[in-house]
Design an enzyme around this catalytic site. Structure first.
Site, PDB file in Angstrom:
ATOM      1  N   ARG A  57      53.243   3.505  50.685  1.00 33.48           N
ATOM      2  CA  ARG A  57      53.730   4.892  50.691  1.00 33.48           C
ATOM      3  C   ARG A  57      52.715   5.826  50.004  1.00 33.48           C
ATOM      4  NH1 ARG A  57      56.716   2.259  53.410  1.00 33.48           N
ATOM      5  NH2 ARG A  57      58.965   2.508  53.635  1.00 33.48           N
ATOM      6  N   SER A 104      64.631   6.803  52.241  1.00 35.54           N
ATOM      7  CA  SER A 104      64.560   6.303  50.850  1.00 35.54           C
ATOM      8  C   SER A 104      64.133   7.445  49.942  1.00 35.54           C
ATOM      9  CB  SER A 104      63.529   5.189  50.723  1.00 35.54           C
ATOM     10  OG  SER A 104      63.828   4.119  51.579  1.00 35.54           O
ATOM     11  N   GLU A 159      59.885   9.018  46.385  1.00 36.96           N
ATOM     12  CA  GLU A 159      59.009   8.899  47.557  1.00 36.96           C
ATOM     13  C   GLU A 159      58.968  10.260  48.258  1.00 36.96           C
ATOM     14  OE1 GLU A 159      59.937   7.933  51.750  1.00 36.96           O
ATOM     15  OE2 GLU A 159      59.615   5.894  51.014  1.00 36.96           O
TER      16      GLU A 159
HETATM   17  P1  FAD Z   1      57.439  16.393  56.449  1.00 38.77           P
HETATM   18  O1  FAD Z   1      58.662  16.082  55.688  1.00 38.77           O
HETATM   19  O2  FAD Z   1      57.427  17.605  57.302  1.00 38.77           O
HETATM   20  O3  FAD Z   1      56.210  16.452  55.448  1.00 38.77           O
HETATM   21  C1  FAD Z   1      55.988  15.436  54.496  1.00 38.77           C
HETATM   22  C2  FAD Z   1      54.766  15.802  53.645  1.00 38.77           C
HETATM   23  O4  FAD Z   1      53.580  15.781  54.443  1.00 38.77           O
HETATM   24  C3  FAD Z   1      54.829  17.229  53.063  1.00 38.77           C
HETATM   25  O5  FAD Z   1      54.190  17.192  51.811  1.00 38.77           O
HETATM   26  C4  FAD Z   1      54.038  18.066  54.059  1.00 38.77           C
HETATM   27  O6  FAD Z   1      53.485  19.222  53.468  1.00 38.77           O
HETATM   28  C5  FAD Z   1      52.959  17.083  54.492  1.00 38.77           C
HETATM   29  N1  FAD Z   1      52.522  17.243  55.877  1.00 38.77           N
HETATM   30  C6  FAD Z   1      53.321  17.228  56.986  1.00 38.77           C
HETATM   31  N2  FAD Z   1      52.572  17.320  58.097  1.00 38.77           N
HETATM   32  C7  FAD Z   1      51.274  17.393  57.700  1.00 38.77           C
HETATM   33  C8  FAD Z   1      50.023  17.507  58.385  1.00 38.77           C
HETATM   34  N3  FAD Z   1      49.932  17.544  59.723  1.00 38.77           N
HETATM   35  N4  FAD Z   1      48.896  17.567  57.637  1.00 38.77           N
HETATM   36  C9  FAD Z   1      48.946  17.536  56.275  1.00 38.77           C
HETATM   37  N5  FAD Z   1      50.094  17.451  55.578  1.00 38.77           N
HETATM   38  C10 FAD Z   1      51.252  17.356  56.279  1.00 38.77           C
HETATM   39  N6  FAD Z   1      59.451   6.691  55.975  1.00 38.77           N
HETATM   40  C11 FAD Z   1      58.876   5.485  56.041  1.00 38.77           C
HETATM   41  O7  FAD Z   1      57.710   5.308  55.672  1.00 38.77           O
HETATM   42  N7  FAD Z   1      59.569   4.408  56.512  1.00 38.77           N
HETATM   43  C12 FAD Z   1      60.833   4.493  56.952  1.00 38.77           C
HETATM   44  O8  FAD Z   1      61.424   3.502  57.372  1.00 38.77           O
HETATM   45  C13 FAD Z   1      61.469   5.771  56.907  1.00 38.77           C
HETATM   46  N8  FAD Z   1      62.742   5.919  57.302  1.00 38.77           N
HETATM   47  C14 FAD Z   1      63.337   7.138  57.242  1.00 38.77           C
HETATM   48  C15 FAD Z   1      64.662   7.262  57.681  1.00 38.77           C
HETATM   49  C16 FAD Z   1      65.305   8.488  57.639  1.00 38.77           C
HETATM   50  C17 FAD Z   1      66.740   8.588  58.131  1.00 38.77           C
HETATM   51  C18 FAD Z   1      64.611   9.632  57.158  1.00 38.77           C
HETATM   52  C19 FAD Z   1      65.288  10.959  57.140  1.00 38.77           C
HETATM   53  C20 FAD Z   1      63.302   9.508  56.702  1.00 38.77           C
HETATM   54  C21 FAD Z   1      62.654   8.263  56.744  1.00 38.77           C
HETATM   55  N9  FAD Z   1      61.323   8.093  56.303  1.00 38.77           N
HETATM   56  C22 FAD Z   1      60.723   6.866  56.399  1.00 38.77           C
HETATM   57  C23 FAD Z   1      60.576   9.232  55.724  1.00 38.77           C
HETATM   58  C24 FAD Z   1      59.885  10.137  56.774  1.00 38.77           C
HETATM   59  O9  FAD Z   1      60.444   9.974  58.032  1.00 38.77           O
HETATM   60  C25 FAD Z   1      58.395   9.889  56.860  1.00 38.77           C
HETATM   61  O10 FAD Z   1      57.777  10.065  55.610  1.00 38.77           O
HETATM   62  C26 FAD Z   1      57.705  10.817  57.874  1.00 38.77           C
HETATM   63  O11 FAD Z   1      56.369  10.436  58.069  1.00 38.77           O
HETATM   64  C27 FAD Z   1      57.749  12.268  57.440  1.00 38.77           C
HETATM   65  O12 FAD Z   1      57.315  13.055  58.538  1.00 38.77           O
HETATM   66  P2  FAD Z   1      57.667  14.586  58.661  1.00 38.77           P
HETATM   67  O13 FAD Z   1      56.897  15.104  59.837  1.00 38.77           O
HETATM   68  O14 FAD Z   1      59.107  14.792  58.695  1.00 38.77           O
HETATM   69  O15 FAD Z   1      57.015  15.118  57.322  1.00 38.77           O
HETATM   70  N1  EPU Z   2      70.115  -3.454  48.415  1.00 33.25           N
HETATM   71  C1  EPU Z   2      71.161  -3.351  47.525  1.00 33.25           C
HETATM   72  N2  EPU Z   2      72.037  -2.303  47.688  1.00 33.25           N
HETATM   73  C2  EPU Z   2      71.910  -1.400  48.685  1.00 33.25           C
HETATM   74  C3  EPU Z   2      70.862  -1.522  49.615  1.00 33.25           C
HETATM   75  C4  EPU Z   2      69.956  -2.568  49.452  1.00 33.25           C
HETATM   76  O1  EPU Z   2      71.302  -4.151  46.615  1.00 33.25           O
HETATM   77  O2  EPU Z   2      72.734  -0.482  48.738  1.00 33.25           O
HETATM   78  C5  EPU Z   2      69.117  -4.519  48.209  1.00 33.25           C
HETATM   79  C6  EPU Z   2      69.294  -5.717  49.108  1.00 33.25           C
HETATM   80  O3  EPU Z   2      69.076  -6.866  48.329  1.00 33.25           O
HETATM   81  C7  EPU Z   2      68.176  -5.612  50.108  1.00 33.25           C
HETATM   82  C8  EPU Z   2      67.104  -4.861  49.331  1.00 33.25           C
HETATM   83  O4  EPU Z   2      67.830  -4.004  48.428  1.00 33.25           O
HETATM   84  O5  EPU Z   2      67.732  -6.848  50.512  1.00 33.25           O
HETATM   85  C9  EPU Z   2      66.180  -4.023  50.178  1.00 33.25           C
HETATM   86  O6  EPU Z   2      66.957  -3.140  51.005  1.00 33.25           O
HETATM   87  P1  EPU Z   2      66.475  -2.718  52.472  1.00 33.25           P
HETATM   88  O7  EPU Z   2      66.086  -3.932  53.251  1.00 33.25           O
HETATM   89  O8  EPU Z   2      67.496  -1.803  53.049  1.00 33.25           O
HETATM   90  O9  EPU Z   2      65.117  -1.949  52.222  1.00 33.25           O
HETATM   91  P2  EPU Z   2      64.678  -0.860  51.159  1.00 33.25           P
HETATM   92  O10 EPU Z   2      63.779  -1.508  50.173  1.00 33.25           O
HETATM   93  O11 EPU Z   2      65.850  -0.126  50.614  1.00 33.25           O
HETATM   94  C10 EPU Z   2      62.514  -0.223  52.481  1.00 33.25           C
HETATM   95  C11 EPU Z   2      61.821   1.062  52.784  1.00 33.25           C
HETATM   96  C12 EPU Z   2      62.454   1.729  53.999  1.00 33.25           C
HETATM   97  C13 EPU Z   2      62.260   0.794  55.191  1.00 33.25           C
HETATM   98  C14 EPU Z   2      62.953  -0.544  54.887  1.00 33.25           C
HETATM   99  C15 EPU Z   2      62.672  -1.583  55.970  1.00 33.25           C
HETATM  100  C16 EPU Z   2      60.910   1.924  50.714  1.00 33.25           C
HETATM  101  C17 EPU Z   2      61.030   2.924  49.625  1.00 33.25           C
HETATM  102  N3  EPU Z   2      61.868   1.943  51.631  1.00 33.25           N
HETATM  103  O12 EPU Z   2      63.845   0.109  52.124  1.00 33.25           O
HETATM  104  O13 EPU Z   2      61.768   2.939  54.276  1.00 33.25           O
HETATM  105  O14 EPU Z   2      62.808   1.343  56.366  1.00 33.25           O
HETATM  106  O15 EPU Z   2      62.453  -1.084  53.638  1.00 33.25           O
HETATM  107  O16 EPU Z   2      61.327  -1.954  55.920  1.00 33.25           O
HETATM  108  O17 EPU Z   2      59.958   1.148  50.724  1.00 33.25           O
HETATM  109  C18 EPU Z   2      61.752   5.273  53.774  1.00 33.25           C
HETATM  110  O18 EPU Z   2      60.622   5.087  53.325  1.00 33.25           O
HETATM  111  O19 EPU Z   2      62.306   6.401  53.821  1.00 33.25           O
HETATM  112  C19 EPU Z   2      62.489   4.119  54.306  1.00 33.25           C
HETATM  113  C20 EPU Z   2      63.716   4.215  54.813  1.00 33.25           C
END
Ligand code: FAD
Ligand code: EPU
Length: 337
Positions: A162, A237, A333
């Protein structure tokens, strides 16, 4: 291109926070981007993609620039792989679906992540055992100060968990305009070992998974765990999973034998922040319209009218309690603005 004033950002952030931008512009071409960067009357500028990784804690006295650069092209075709160049304003999940429709492998584990392609390198998006960096070739970014386009290699992006150069020394200095990826066209590497992917495939009766099967499995898992921002405001997250030393973990394990961990190196493990937040009793907690998701303790949610300041206050309360209970700091994050 029009520069609007006093624009509500509610439709532009997945937390659904009703903060306003003093100025707002949508850029669709590199020329427009270059022009808007040169406007000295707006000294503060904020780049906006899909707004899915930010918490707006108040109105923004800045020019918010929505990146809507569109397009993708195949720039190289080899026997078993292709290289594609995708403009920053393309939607990430639509790119994943497009690549799968064409039989290109690599991005399937990153299905259903919200946001734009240009934001994906900022925090090196990751999920289900794959990170953006695994398929990244380079990106092109415009320097805000000079409007010069610069190419950043994989090494120059300094990707980590991240994390990237654009979140560290390069923070606020560049706009990513396009990203190039290398994807497989045959003999795809299937990554099914992470989490419950294998179990999900088995349960659906899939014995010999394709890249499309993996994408469908990841989508189903994510839909069960994570709230849909269109229904319940959130930013995924809220905190990163902390990395601690193995010796610290062993000491904690004496007190908390159920604490999970994932090995990241010989001397370090990652512990799930969700588990710690859950253990502190926050899962499903709600104060006003700010809350902790009832199925995933790492996801903070907006039940409707929460302000960014209220979400931040809840986040700080969680950080404090986790620190006090486990002695481990957890850091956001999400980008707090
Ligand atoms: P924004 O929120 O618009 O911007 C994020 C940051 O980047 C800001 O600081 C912005 O100024 C900057 N920025 C945006 N675009 C540019 C650009 N073109 N050039 C320079 N700077 C820029 N993330 C994960 O890694 N893994 C996941 O599994 C994951 N799951 C998610 C699930 C949900 C339901 C949600 C809501 C979010 C999740 N995220 C996850 C977080 C998010 O989706 C990612 O970080 C995504 O890349 C953000 O993209 P955005 O376009 O919405 O960025
Ligand atoms: N767990 C709990 N309670 C909860 C949820 C999870 O105890 O309410 C424990 C469980 O033991 C589980 C562990 O936490 O095994 C990890 O949970 P999960 O597999 O849901 O993954 P996470 O660590 O919470 C990370 C990323 C996600 C990504 C998933 C799958 C980060 C900060 N988050 O979540 O990314 O989708 O793994 O790879 O690394 C994001 O970055 O926004 C995001 C959603």
């Amino acid at each position: 291109m029009i520069i609007k004033e006093h624009v509500s950002l509610q439709p532009y952030n997945t937390f659904g926070i009703n903060a306003k931008a003093r100025y707002f512009a949508e850029v669709k071409t590199l020329d427009e981007l270059s022009w808007v960067m040169q406007q000295r009357s707006y000294p503060k500028k904020l780049i906006l993609g899909g707004g899915s990784n930010m918490l707006l804690t108040g109105d923004l006295d800045a020019l918010v620039i929505l990146i809507s650069l569109k397009g993708k092209e195949i720039v190289e075709r080899e026997e078993d792989h292709i290289e594609i160049r995708v403009m920053a304003g393309e939607n990430w999940h639509e790119l994943v679906l497009w690549s799968l429709e064409h039989g290109f492998g690599g991005l399937e584990n990153l299905s259903l992540i919200p946001g734009s392609v240009g934001s994906a390198p900022i925090q090196n998006i990751g999920a289900y055992g794959v990170e953006l960096k695994d398929h990244f070739v380079s990106c092109e970014a415009m320097e805000l100060a000079t409007q010069h386009l610069q190419t950043f290699s994989l090494e120059e992006c300094q990707f980590g968990y991240r994390d990237s150069y654009f979140k560290q020394a390069g923070k606020g200095k560049y706009v990513i305009c396009s990203v190039s990826f290398r994807l497989s066209t045959q003999n795809h590497t299937l990554r099914t070992e992470y989490g419950t992917i294998a179990a999900e495939l088995r349960n659906s009766g899939v014995l010999h998974p394709t890249i499309q099967d993996i994408s469908r499995a990841v989508i189903r898992i994510r839909q069960q765990k994570l709230p849909d921002p269109a229904i319940l405001g959130n930013s995924g997250s809220f905190f990163k999973n902390p990395v601690i030393t193995t010796s610290t973990y062993e000491k904690l394990q004496l007190k908390y034998p159920d604490m999970p961990s994932y090995k990241v190196s010989e001397k370090h493990v990652k512990v799930p922040a969700a588990w710690m937040i859950d253990s502190c009793g926050f899962k499903g907690y709600r104060k006003g319209d700010a809350g902790v998701h009832e199925h995933q303790a790492l996801v903070l949610v907006n039940y409707g009218e929460a302000t960014g300041a209220e979400i931040l206050q809840l986040a700080e309360q969680i950080q404090e309690k986790v620190q006090k209970t486990f002695g481990i700091p957890i850091v956001p994050e999400v980008n707090i603005l």
